[in-house]
Write a protein that holds these residues in place. Structure first.
Motif, mmCIF file in Angstrom:
data_model
loop_
_atom_site.group_PDB
_atom_site.id
_atom_site.type_symbol
_atom_site.label_atom_id
_atom_site.label_comp_id
_atom_site.label_asym_id
_atom_site.label_seq_id
_atom_site.Cartn_x
_atom_site.Cartn_y
_atom_site.Cartn_z
ATOM 1 N N VAL A 126 -3.276 0.415 -4.200
ATOM 2 C CA VAL A 126 -2.144 -1.223 -3.770
ATOM 3 C C VAL A 126 -1.703 -1.423 -4.961
ATOM 4 O O VAL A 126 -2.705 -1.285 -6.272
ATOM 5 C CB VAL A 126 -4.374 -1.784 -4.108
ATOM 6 N N ASP A 138 -7.145 -6.085 2.489
ATOM 7 C CA ASP A 138 -6.904 -5.239 1.712
ATOM 8 C C ASP A 138 -6.372 -5.918 -0.118
ATOM 9 O O ASP A 138 -6.844 -5.475 -0.764
ATOM 10 C CB ASP A 138 -5.727 -4.134 1.986
ATOM 11 N N HIS A 161 -3.731 6.585 -2.287
ATOM 12 C CA HIS A 161 -3.643 5.531 -1.644
ATOM 13 C C HIS A 161 -3.343 4.382 -2.505
ATOM 14 O O HIS A 161 -4.949 4.012 -3.631
ATOM 15 C CB HIS A 161 -4.877 4.933 -0.917
ATOM 16 N N LEU A 188 1.023 -1.282 -0.267
ATOM 17 C CA LEU A 188 -0.298 -0.304 -0.430
ATOM 18 C C LEU A 188 0.739 1.116 -0.459
ATOM 19 O O LEU A 188 1.710 0.680 1.264
ATOM 20 C CB LEU A 188 -0.835 0.138 1.334
ATOM 21 N N VAL A 234 0.109 -4.873 2.977
ATOM 22 C CA VAL A 234 -1.008 -4.868 2.670
ATOM 23 C C VAL A 234 -1.569 -6.325 3.933
ATOM 24 O O VAL A 234 -1.009 -7.566 3.889
ATOM 25 C CB VAL A 234 -1.547 -5.356 0.941
#
Length: 294
Positions: free
Chosen positions: A253, A274, A251, A223, A270
């Protein structure tokens, strides 16, 4: 046996609709695999194909090195708890145990009886009179008493309260630890999966998006927190899986192939939840993402 379950180009069509298409994956022996995806992703179809209840429209699925469809001898090596834990409701618990013993050469009567006693499940009561949590425990006990090499569980705890879910998972992990059984567990309850699973399969639109070791997949994904609307061209990032932009920060990922050294970004680990949610929120699946050693 290094692989408990493998599929190559597997597809299943119901009339004009494909429940699975071009599905290729494998589950190494000895793992506890989480099978996740939205409703309609093909999870139940995959498990029913694996246990031999359905015939593939295309491709192949092998269980414990053998084609599952049309191989009755394979059934004694595989345990299956389907959705709603279907059991003969007019049978008593004791009658189900007797039937299990007659149908399975590897039957462990002591294990089955110990599981019933541990949860105070009366042997003389009809299954239809038991609570949902008790029926789930009966279904799991019967599956474990087969001493299967592969155990397939299709959302068996979806309707249980938190305490019953915890007890079910405790029994599952205890049984797996004693027998080294490979498990594939389909569930929407990501918190429960994170506590027990070390392998992950994410299905989306009938195809696998992710398949690999949870440890390796978490190592490969991070992340990133940085400036709002910042460039996503970042050294060490091979793909942006999900991005959310706010007034004061972004944000991301991401999947990585090396360290993120850009000081613009704060790098965080993560969680499994997530990671799963990021892939489920992404568009239609491309090539399957696998762990580094897959």
């Amino acid at each position: 046996m290094n692989t408990a379950l493998e599929a190559h180009g597997l597809g299943k069509r119901y009339r004009r609709e494909w429940a699975l298409r071009d599905c290729s994956l494998h589950v190494p022996a000895g793992r506890v695999a989480a099978l996740v995806g939205p409703n309609g992703a093909g999870k139940s179809t995959l498990l029913n194909l694996a246990v031999g209840l359905l015939r593939p429209t295309e491709g192949s699925v092998r269980v414990l090195g053998r084609h599952s469809y049309g191989d009755p001898a394979l059934l004694e090596r595989v345990g299956f708890v389907a959705q709603e834990v279907p059991l003969y409701r007019d049978f008593t618990t004791a009658e189900l145990m007797t039937m299990g013993a007659k149908l399975n050469r590897r039957w462990d009567a002591t294990l089955a009886r110990d599981r019933m006693e541990a949860f105070s499940i009366p042997l003389d009561r009809r299954v239809g009179e038991l609570s949902g949590g008790q029926r789930a425990q009966v279904g799991l006990a019967l599956a474990l008493a087969k001493r299967p090499e592969l155990l397939l569980l299709d959302e068996p705890i979806a309707g249980l309260d938190p305490l019953a879910r915890r007890e079910f998972m405790q029994v599952l992990m205890s049984g797996v630890a004693q027998s080294e059984t490979t498990v594939v567990l389909s569930s929407h309850l990501l918190g429960d999966l994170e506590r027990v699973c070390d392998y992950l399969i994410v299905l989306q639109s009938g195809r696998p998006q992710v398949c690999g070791s949870v440890h390796e997949l978490r190592d490969e994904h991070k992340l990133l927190i940085g400036p709002p609307r910042a460039s996503t061209d970042i050294a060490g990032v091979t793909a942006v899986i999900e991005e959310n932009h706010f007034d004061d920060q972004s944000h991301l990922v991401v999947r990585t192939d090396g360290p993120i050294l850009d000081p613009t970004w704060t790098v965080q680990e993560v969680s499994l939840e997530d990671l799963i949610l990021a892939y489920l929120a992404s568009p239609a699946p491309g090539p399957t993402v696998t762990g580094a050693s897959q």
